[in-house]
Enzyme design. Structure first.
Site, PDB file in Angstrom:
ATOM      1  N   GLY A   1     -28.581  -5.753 -48.629  1.00  0.00           N
ATOM      2  CA  GLY A   1     -28.347  -5.569 -47.196  1.00  0.00           C
ATOM      3  C   GLY A   1     -26.923  -5.961 -46.842  1.00  0.00           C
ATOM      4  O   GLY A   1     -26.361  -6.905 -47.413  1.00  0.00           O
TER       5      GLY A   1
ATOM      6  N   GLY B   1     -25.808  -6.013 -43.376  1.00  0.00           N
ATOM      7  CA  GLY B   1     -25.634  -6.260 -41.944  1.00  0.00           C
ATOM      8  C   GLY B   1     -24.839  -7.536 -41.737  1.00  0.00           C
ATOM      9  O   GLY B   1     -24.131  -7.992 -42.633  1.00  0.00           O
ATOM     10  N   LEU B   2     -24.967  -8.129 -40.559  1.00  0.00           N
ATOM     11  CA  LEU B   2     -24.185  -9.339 -40.292  1.00  0.00           C
ATOM     12  C   LEU B   2     -24.474 -10.421 -41.314  1.00  0.00           C
ATOM     13  O   LEU B   2     -23.556 -11.038 -41.867  1.00  0.00           O
ATOM     14  CB  LEU B   2     -24.513  -9.860 -38.891  1.00  0.00           C
ATOM     15  CG  LEU B   2     -23.899  -9.072 -37.745  1.00  0.00           C
ATOM     16  CD1 LEU B   2     -24.339  -9.658 -36.424  1.00  0.00           C
ATOM     17  CD2 LEU B   2     -22.384  -9.095 -37.850  1.00  0.00           C
ATOM     18  N   ALA B   3     -25.755 -10.660 -41.595  1.00  0.00           N
ATOM     19  CA  ALA B   3     -26.094 -11.734 -42.528  1.00  0.00           C
ATOM     20  C   ALA B   3     -25.627 -11.384 -43.947  1.00  0.00           C
ATOM     21  O   ALA B   3     -24.948 -12.180 -44.598  1.00  0.00           O
ATOM     22  CB  ALA B   3     -27.601 -11.984 -42.494  1.00  0.00           C
ATOM     23  N   GLY B   4     -25.965 -10.194 -44.404  1.00  0.00           N
ATOM     24  CA  GLY B   4     -25.643  -9.803 -45.777  1.00  0.00           C
ATOM     25  C   GLY B   4     -24.154  -9.725 -46.045  1.00  0.00           C
ATOM     26  O   GLY B   4     -23.655 -10.253 -47.045  1.00  0.00           O
TER      27      GLY B   4
ATOM     28  N   SER C   1     -28.606  -2.499 -22.676  1.00  0.00           N
ATOM     29  CA  SER C   1     -28.377  -3.929 -22.794  1.00  0.00           C
ATOM     30  C   SER C   1     -29.016  -4.711 -21.660  1.00  0.00           C
ATOM     31  O   SER C   1     -29.015  -4.304 -20.506  1.00  0.00           O
ATOM     32  CB  SER C   1     -26.883  -4.236 -22.809  1.00  0.00           C
ATOM     33  OG  SER C   1     -26.712  -5.627 -22.707  1.00  0.00           O
TER      34      SER C   1
ATOM     35  N   ARG D   1     -37.297 -12.127 -21.836  1.00  0.00           N
ATOM     36  CA  ARG D   1     -37.682 -10.772 -22.225  1.00  0.00           C
ATOM     37  C   ARG D   1     -39.186 -10.544 -22.244  1.00  0.00           C
ATOM     38  O   ARG D   1     -39.664  -9.524 -21.759  1.00  0.00           O
ATOM     39  CB  ARG D   1     -37.144 -10.497 -23.630  1.00  0.00           C
ATOM     40  CG  ARG D   1     -35.659 -10.372 -23.643  1.00  0.00           C
ATOM     41  CD  ARG D   1     -35.141 -10.233 -25.051  1.00  0.00           C
ATOM     42  NE  ARG D   1     -33.704  -9.961 -24.988  1.00  0.00           N
ATOM     43  CZ  ARG D   1     -32.942  -9.779 -26.037  1.00  0.00           C
ATOM     44  NH1 ARG D   1     -33.460  -9.835 -27.250  1.00  0.00           N
ATOM     45  NH2 ARG D   1     -31.657  -9.538 -25.906  1.00  0.00           N
TER      46      ARG D   1
ATOM     47  N   GLU E   1     -32.466 -11.501 -39.790  1.00  0.00           N
ATOM     48  CA  GLU E   1     -33.757 -11.137 -39.186  1.00  0.00           C
ATOM     49  C   GLU E   1     -34.869 -11.103 -40.240  1.00  0.00           C
ATOM     50  O   GLU E   1     -36.053 -11.222 -39.902  1.00  0.00           O
ATOM     51  CB  GLU E   1     -33.643  -9.770 -38.489  1.00  0.00           C
ATOM     52  CG  GLU E   1     -34.842  -9.443 -37.595  1.00  0.00           C
ATOM     53  CD  GLU E   1     -34.731  -8.082 -36.900  1.00  0.00           C
ATOM     54  OE1 GLU E   1     -33.642  -7.487 -36.904  1.00  0.00           O
ATOM     55  OE2 GLU E   1     -35.745  -7.631 -36.350  1.00  0.00           O
TER      56      GLU E   1
ATOM     57  N   ARG F   1     -37.200 -14.649 -29.273  1.00  0.00           N
ATOM     58  CA  ARG F   1     -35.774 -14.867 -29.445  1.00  0.00           C
ATOM     59  C   ARG F   1     -35.049 -14.695 -28.119  1.00  0.00           C
ATOM     60  O   ARG F   1     -35.345 -13.778 -27.361  1.00  0.00           O
ATOM     61  CB  ARG F   1     -35.211 -13.877 -30.463  1.00  0.00           C
ATOM     62  CG  ARG F   1     -33.730 -14.024 -30.695  1.00  0.00           C
ATOM     63  CD  ARG F   1     -33.228 -13.082 -31.764  1.00  0.00           C
ATOM     64  NE  ARG F   1     -33.335 -11.686 -31.418  1.00  0.00           N
ATOM     65  CZ  ARG F   1     -32.526 -11.064 -30.558  1.00  0.00           C
ATOM     66  NH1 ARG F   1     -31.556 -11.730 -29.953  1.00  0.00           N
ATOM     67  NH2 ARG F   1     -32.687  -9.785 -30.291  1.00  0.00           N
TER      68      ARG F   1
END
Lengths: 636, 245, 216
Positions: A40, A42-45, A284, A330, A425, A435
């Site tokens: 992955g 994404g931001l984390a990967g 958003s 939310r 995530e 969250r």
């Protein structure tokens, strides 16, 4: 088996500092001897891969996309939280920690959440240094806005494209290491299985999505950063390819799946327009800062919105929650919208929508200001619906957006399988049952930049790694297993397309395991999913070639896994006899609001796979709250 | 509405491709263009034919995966949108739509409408970044940045790397893509430090990857889904001259 | 060596060369058109012939002339080089390609206008410059009078000015883009100069044969 969360001892504020000191280090000269697989980008990967490579480890990075930059983090709009207190409004690490714990309805670990709040400030600094063009004021300093129910302004943003800009920052950091030859990037590879060797995660099996070949890669540790499973609902704001296959197959190899029932429904999405719909588009949440939500007071009112006079409109959030109004969290905003539509007050062709109206804000602030703030969102809305929100109120409806559950990890972000780390995530760790807005980007980058690079070193330094041969029978059997699944799917030669199965699953999930869940609906869902699974494995139709680009076989495997995950999600929801955050059980409410049962359910549900078509086993990790007292959330 | 589609089908990179005609009925004007293709693919599955391969993911115009030539325009008619944001209301009942992949030497076809844009990664890889390591960074507010510069930088940083600029350009030039990154980083004080090196390296790699030169026709700007301005190309040229002097 | 290596071999470097040579040729047009305005002086071409004589004998002008030819050749050479390289970079052409919706007319005919302007230039040089320099024609004025009394020649000349106008309409402002000078601060001034070069100068040039043809 007792789940050990490995939370360090000591006062909350000191835990991470003292833990870092206690972590073992890998000698800089030895780091090049280790290989880490990161699945992955994404931001984390991306952030993890780049940070590992900078430390000197060799990294193999995998994505099913053609480029790391296509990962779905790119679509996050709103922003990223950090308690910098630049706005001088009383923010602090403690307040962000408290808001996150409370927002998560007291179903997250105190220590993890505190650490997240603690490192989040550094993320902003890091991103600024990388060239992320955050919004600035006229003095040249970073601008903040309040977001998603927070009463302080702590959200940093880059127009409505914060996720894109943060991901490009991490992607560029990753590319720099590709250039340094510390990262090898493997595009268009989908992880289909996990290789365990001597009980440790040591590699992965992937399908090359261009030529269909099954490939095997080994390393000293495996990091999964493969995102959430929102597409189990078929329609969600996730990207089309977003899937749970990597974490699900790891789960089937023994990794525990935690809190699958915590799914977040986002209140402001563009409603469904027809059966052909392939995804839902998020608007958003920041829109709720200036937009007012309403429906007609009369049921089945067919008048155009502008023809309905003020006194015949029900601004129901403002009516029910006078102090928070349109800015309630939310889950509450979503549930109220569903309820009001279910009761026949919905608007639009399908009656499954409510109005989000900007008329008052345009009057108060002027069209120009609104355009500056939300111009791109308004354009996006107009593009999709052919209606102009400057003149006509938007129609919105909740949609599945984020999944708080994921693979179980300890404080070091390692799953119960040694050497298998899960970040972003894909893990369950920091958001509890719900969250907060602008916290997903924060968590992904915190894990990748500032937490895992330390904790993975501790693992590598503590373990001995035997040589691993691709010809070992244990590895070969994993590879064979993957090839068998694919052959099996091709050989079914049924009549129903993969997409139809996915749609059916989505309907079951949304109707029974969506915003409101009950014992009845959950049992119904479990039965229907079991049936669907049988149907799938006897009637699915795969076309195209095995050894070529083939979107059908790609998706078939994802849907097969979603079906199994869907069942576990419903099972978990059935087990959790309380309402908390994104999990709302209709039997457990008080005055229309979620009612937790802290006595019985202050724990993390971690599910263990026990074999095909067998009941999963529940393990409980007790949650201890030493620093905050558990109160019933109230936004009235 | 009913539509006639002429779609480019090519089995793999080395195969010779051809246009195949498809008729599709019951297209709703609210569908997105990709949803229309989804419907067509479902029909192909029913007929046990191979589906049309195309890249797509977020379907909200930000991931940059999708994109093909639709009736001679990159991302189809209209401006400021990616293919996934194009809706069928832009077409009329009975229209014939020609769909072909983005064509450029730097973007080899993988299958049907799916192309390989990894050249873009390789260009950025040689210097499309600020060489900041994780950690040891001063506070985000330590360097104030003029709002105007920051906004211009953001305008350029909005690039989604879809390749429409290359596809639309009569010279298959990647100048808009490259200049967007040069501007994004070069306008910020943190990024200025590496400006000279960055522009020289990126331009060299761009040439290496077989993209053409810019002849200022500005077709790229007209087709860019994020409406990236060609002033970024002027800025790249300026930086390039400065770096060489 | 840095300059030779990364500059001239790069696509951007070649484009810069293209724009610099182009702008130099534009500057020549100013001198050319202002000198030629003497045609309008009602003295039977005396002043014009004096001016032509000066231009063809003055040592400095003769030196610059060599440079001018060199720049024309360089402009053509780099132009060809870029055109042929770019052409190879789209291995298969689009079945449908609507550049007309995304680009200006003059930018699309740049190569065509270049070729036609070159043909014009050769004929133009043959008629006037070559005649005077190598075949001993003494009065340029007379040459001009004879040439422009021919309807076809005059027509061809005017048509060529139209193409030159198109070439300059795209080329002049384009050069500033390539030199990195075009931005919102300078756009207005570049547009004004661009107008002078693509509109006024070709009109002045075209007005001369018309004037002569009508007064023959």
């Amino acid at each position: 088996m007792i789940l050990d969360s490995k939370i360090p001892a000591g006062p909350l504020e000191k835990k991470w500092t003292s833990h870092r000191f206690n972590l073992k280090l890998v000698n800089p000269a030895n780091r090049r001897k280790y290989k880490i697989i990161v699945v992955g980008t994404g931001l984390a990967g991306s952030s993890a891969a780049a940070s590992f490579a900078e430390l000197g480890y060799n990294v193999l990075s995998f994505s099913y996309h053609e480029s790391p930059r296509r990962a779905h983090s790119i679509a996050a709009q709103g922003g990223i939280n950090a308690p910098k207190n630049y706005a001088n409004d009383g923010d602090s690490v403690w307040r962000l920690f408290y808001d996150t714990i409370k927002g998560g309805d007291y179903r997250a670990r105190e220590a993890n959440v505190y650490r997240l709040a603690e490192v989040s400030g550094s993320i902003i600094d890091q991103c600024v240094a990388q060239g992320v063009p955050f919004a600035r004021d006229y003095a040249g300093y970073l601008d903040n806005r309040s977001f998603g129910g927070a009463q302080v302004s702590r959200t940093f943003y880059a127009r409505g494209q914060t996720g894109q800009q943060l991901l490009l920052g991490a992607y560029q950091a990753l590319l720099r290491q590709v250039n340094e030859k510390k990262i090898t990037f493997f595009p268009r590879r989908e992880m289909l299985d996990l290789i365990l060797h001597d009980g440790k995660a040591r590699g992965i099996v992937v399908r090359n999505l261009v030529n269909g070949k099954i490939e095997t890669y080994t390393a000293d540790a495996v990091v999964l950063a493969t995102g959430g499973y929102g597409n189990v609902f078929y329609l969600s704001t996730n990207a089309n390819a977003s899937n749970a296959t990597a974490i699900w197959r790891a789960h089937k190899r023994g990794a525990f799946f935690a809190n699958p029932c915590y799914t977040q429904i986002h209140p402001t999405c563009i409603p469904v327009s027809g059966d052909y719909q392939s995804k839902l588009t998020l608007m958003s949440e920041s829109l709720r800062n200036d937009g007012r939500i309403w429906v007609p007071k009369k049921k089945n009112d067919l008048r155009k919105p502008n023809e309905i006079p003020e006194n015949e409109r029900d601004y129901y959030l403002e009516r029910l929650y006078p102090s928070f109004g349109n800015l309630v969290p939310r889950d509450i905003a979503s549930r109220r919208a569903k309820e009001i539509c279910d009761n026949g007050f919905g608007v639009g062709e399908t009656k499954m929508a409510v109005y989000l109206d900007f008329v008052d804000s345009i009057k108060r602030l002027g069209k120009e200001t609104i355009k500056q703030k939300y111009g791109n969102l308004f354009d996006m809305y107009k593009q999709i619906t052919a209606e102009d929100p400057y003149n006509v109120p938007m129609r919105i409806y909740p949609a599945v957006h984020y999944t708080m559950g994921g693979l179980w990890v300890d404080y070091n972000l390692m799953s119960n399988l040694p050497g298998l780390f899960v970040i972003g995530e894909a893990n369950f760790s920091d958001h509890g049952a719900n969250r907060l807005g602008a916290s997903a980007l924060m968590q992904g980058l915190a894990d990748g930049y500032f937490i895992l690079p330390y904790t993975i070193g501790n693992y590598l330094a503590s373990e001995k790694f035997g040589k691993i041969n691709l010809t070992d029978s244990s590895i070969k059997s994993v590879k064979n297993n993957v090839e068998e699944i694919i052959s099996k799917l091709f050989n079914i030669k049924g009549k129903t397309s993969v997409n139809e199965f996915h749609k059916k699953l989505g309907k079951i999930m949304w109707n029974n395991v969506g915003m409101g869940r009950s014992k009845k609906s959950l049992n119904e869902a479990i039965n229907q999913i079991k049936k669907l699974k049988k149907e799938f494995w006897s009637d699915v139709k795969i076309v195209g070639e095995k050894e070529n680009v083939n979107a059908v076989i790609e998706k078939a495997q994802r849907v097969a896994d979603f079906i199994e995950l869907g069942e576990l999600l419903a099972t978990d929801a059935l087990n959790r006899q309380e309402s908390c955050g994104g999990h709302f059980r209709e039997e457990f409410q008080f005055d229309g609001e979620a009612m937790r049962n802290d006595k019985k359910f202050t724990y993390v549900s971690a599910w263990e796979f026990k074999g095909e078509n067998k009941k999963e086993k529940l393990h409980k990790e007790k949650l201890e709250f030493e620093n905050v007292s558990l109160t019933q959330r109230s936004y009235k | 509405m009913k539509l006639n589609l002429k779609v480019w089908r090519q089995q793999n990179n080395s195969a010779k491709g051809k246009f195949v005609n498809y008729k599709i009925d019951d297209v709703s004007e609210h569908m997105s263009f990709l949803e229309m293709l989804d419907v067509l693919n479902e029909e192909l599955i029913k007929k046990s034919e191979d589906t049309i391969a195309f890249d797509h993911d977020c379907r909200e115009g930000i991931c940059g995966s999708c994109g093909f030539m639709i009736n001679g325009r990159a991302h189809g008619p209209g401006s400021g949108i990616a293919t996934c944001q194009l809706h069928m209301r832009s077409f009329k009942d009975g229209d014939t739509i020609i769909i072909e992949p983005f064509r450029a030497e730097g973007f080899p076809v993988i299958k049907d409408l799916m192309i390989d844009r990894s050249a873009f990664d390789r260009i950025l890889q040689v210097g499309g970044y600020i060489s900041a390591k994780t950690g040891g960074i001063p506070d985000g507010n330590a360097i104030p940045i003029k709002k105007e510069d920051s906004d211009l930088s953001m305008d350029a940083a909005a690039c989604i790397g879809c390749g429409a600029c290359v596809a639309a350009c009569p010279n298959s030039s990647a100048m808009l893509f490259v200049s967007a990154k040069i501007s994004h980083l070069g306008l910020l004080p943190q990024g200025k430090i590496e400006n000279d090196e960055r522009v020289i390296k990126l331009v060299a790699q761009m040439d290496e990857e077989k993209f053409g030169s810019c002849s200022n026709t500005y077709a790229c700007e007209a087709e860019c889904p994020k409406e990236i301005s060609v002033t970024n190309i002027a800025r790249l040229n300026k930086y390039f001259i400065k770096a060489n002097l | 060596m840095k300059i030779v290596n990364s500059f001239l071999t790069s696509s951007v470097g070649k484009k810069i060369l293209m724009s610099l040579t182009g702008l130099f040729l534009c500057s020549f047009l100013i001198i050319h058109v202002s000198g030629n305005l003497l045609l309008f002086k009602n003295d039977n071409g005396v002043s014009f012939d004096l001016y032509s004589h000066f231009m063809s004998t003055n040592l400095i002008i003769r030196t610059i002339e060599i440079g001018l030819f060199a720049f024309i050749l360089l402009h053509i050479y780099v132009g060809l080089l870029l055109t042929f390289t770019n052409r190879k970079l789209r291995p298969k052409n689009y079945k449908k390609y609507k550049l007309s919706e995304t680009t200006t007319f003059e930018s699309r005919i740049m190569r065509l206008s270049a070729v036609l302007v070159l043909i014009f230039l050769i004929i133009h040089l043959r008629t006037f410059w070559f005649e005077a320099r190598f075949l001993g024609a003494t009065s340029q004025y007379k040459l001009i009078l004879t040439s422009f009394s021919n309807l076809y020649y005059t027509g061809f000349y005017i048509f060529s000015m139209l193409l030159l106008a198109m070439h300059l309409k795209h080329g002049f402002q384009s050069a500033f883009q390539t030199l990195g000078i075009k931005n919102s601060n300078y756009n207005t001034i570049i547009n004004i100069f661009s107008f002078i070069f693509w509109f006024i100068i070709p009109i002045l040039f075209a007005s001369m044969p018309i004037y002569i043809f009508l007064n023959k």
